[in-house]
Design a protein around this motif. Sequence first.
Motif, PDB file in Angstrom:
ATOM      1  N   TYR A  97      12.012  13.901   2.991  1.00 11.24           N
ATOM      2  CA  TYR A  97      12.547  14.559   3.832  1.00 11.24           C
ATOM      3  C   TYR A  97      13.925  15.353   4.381  1.00 11.24           C
ATOM      4  CZ  TYR A  97       8.175  12.749   6.189  1.00 11.24           C
ATOM      5  OH  TYR A  97       6.846  11.968   6.008  1.00 11.24           O
ATOM      6  N   TYR A 148       8.468  -2.189  11.050  1.00  8.37           N
ATOM      7  CA  TYR A 148       9.025  -1.291  11.533  1.00  8.37           C
ATOM      8  C   TYR A 148       9.799  -0.899  12.567  1.00  8.37           C
ATOM      9  CZ  TYR A 148       7.819  -0.094   7.002  1.00  8.37           C
ATOM     10  OH  TYR A 148       7.506   0.196   5.519  1.00  8.37           O
ATOM     11  N   GLU A 167      15.530   8.113  18.349  1.00  9.89           N
ATOM     12  CA  GLU A 167      14.494   8.897  17.273  1.00  9.89           C
ATOM     13  C   GLU A 167      15.281   9.471  16.783  1.00  9.89           C
ATOM     14  OE1 GLU A 167      11.860  12.258  18.519  1.00  9.89           O
ATOM     15  OE2 GLU A 167      10.576  10.416  19.485  1.00  9.89           O
ATOM     16  N   GLN A 170       9.301  11.688  14.013  1.00 11.59           N
ATOM     17  CA  GLN A 170       8.472  11.318  13.516  1.00 11.59           C
ATOM     18  C   GLN A 170       7.539  11.327  12.501  1.00 11.59           C
ATOM     19  OE1 GLN A 170       6.487  10.099  16.777  1.00 11.59           O
ATOM     20  NE2 GLN A 170       4.975   9.001  14.812  1.00 11.59           N
ATOM     21  N   GLY A 171       7.349  12.359  11.479  1.00  9.75           N
ATOM     22  CA  GLY A 171       7.390  12.129   9.825  1.00  9.75           C
ATOM     23  C   GLY A 171       7.859  11.301   8.675  1.00  9.75           C
ATOM     24  N   TRP A 186       8.763   8.256  10.539  1.00  6.92           N
ATOM     25  CA  TRP A 186       7.516   7.054  11.274  1.00  6.92           C
ATOM     26  C   TRP A 186       6.669   6.753  10.647  1.00  6.92           C
ATOM     27  CZ3 TRP A 186       9.420   2.943  13.101  1.00  6.92           C
ATOM     28  CH2 TRP A 186       8.696   2.065  13.945  1.00  6.92           C
ATOM     29  N   ASN A 187       6.142   8.042  10.511  1.00  2.57           N
ATOM     30  CA  ASN A 187       4.565   7.774  10.323  1.00  2.57           C
ATOM     31  C   ASN A 187       5.134   7.254   8.673  1.00  2.57           C
ATOM     32  OD1 ASN A 187       3.880   8.392  12.444  1.00  2.57           O
ATOM     33  ND2 ASN A 187       2.644  10.661  12.241  1.00  2.57           N
ATOM     34  N   TYR A 188       5.243   8.092   7.692  1.00  2.00           N
ATOM     35  CA  TYR A 188       5.314   8.047   6.013  1.00  2.00           C
ATOM     36  C   TYR A 188       5.674   6.905   6.293  1.00  2.00           C
ATOM     37  CZ  TYR A 188       6.459   8.305   1.750  1.00  2.00           C
ATOM     38  OH  TYR A 188       6.970   7.637   0.569  1.00  2.00           O
ATOM     39  N   SER A 189       6.815   5.770   6.437  1.00  2.00           N
ATOM     40  CA  SER A 189       7.608   4.181   6.255  1.00  2.00           C
ATOM     41  C   SER A 189       6.176   3.348   7.091  1.00  2.00           C
ATOM     42  CB  SER A 189       8.103   4.217   7.226  1.00  2.00           C
ATOM     43  OG  SER A 189       8.834   4.225   8.627  1.00  2.00           O
ATOM     44  N   ASN A 190       5.862   3.788   7.808  1.00  2.00           N
ATOM     45  CA  ASN A 190       4.816   2.883   8.529  1.00  2.00           C
ATOM     46  C   ASN A 190       3.169   3.095   7.288  1.00  2.00           C
ATOM     47  OD1 ASN A 190       4.975   0.832  10.777  1.00  2.00           O
ATOM     48  ND2 ASN A 190       6.118   3.186  10.969  1.00  2.00           N
ATOM     49  N   GLN A 191       3.591   3.251   6.105  1.00  2.00           N
ATOM     50  CA  GLN A 191       2.697   3.545   5.406  1.00  2.00           C
ATOM     51  C   GLN A 191       2.326   2.321   4.489  1.00  2.00           C
ATOM     52  OE1 GLN A 191       0.916   7.492   3.510  1.00  2.00           O
ATOM     53  NE2 GLN A 191       2.271   8.064   4.283  1.00  2.00           N
TER      54      GLN A 191
END
Length: 173
Positions: free
Chosen positions: A28, A74, A79, A135-136, A138-143
């Motif tokens: 990112y 997480y 933000e 958002q990117g 957040w979504n990436y880390s939550n994988q």
Amino acid sequence: MRYVIACLLSDEALNFHENLTNDICKKYEVKRQRLPGHFTLKAPFETDNIDELLHILKEFSFQNSKAPIELKNYGHFREDVVYMSVYPSTAAVQIYDNLIDVLKTIKWLEWKKNEGTGRIFHCTLISKIPKGKFQGIWNYSNQFKFHFNTFFDNITVLRWEKDKWGIYEEFKL
């Protein structure tokens, strides 16, 4: 000189934190924080008289034993910060609260509103997230699911040296 007091992560938890942080920064194009994986015990402060603090921390570390903490899930602040949640045991919270009480006896040590007892224990992955990237990230880390049972087992004083934080003194619990 500028200092911060933290509990540094170790072993698998540290490796997970460092790898994920590096991946996020690269993917990112965001700046990495300059501290290794940790949870903060006392936010950065300035002093030319660190000896009093070191003496107090040394005594405190002799009187306390490590206590369990759990890292899982997480969280985020607004933000602009994504973190790994730290769940301290009752014993770890008591050690932290006692540490804050002891540190507050140091007259020159300044405190911010969000410091001290009742805080949210966390291990920052990324802070100062630029607008539009939360958002990117957040979504990436939550994988990447994780669950570490580890310890609040050190009180580490780090000092700002040129452009990074370096370990100045570590006290094992």
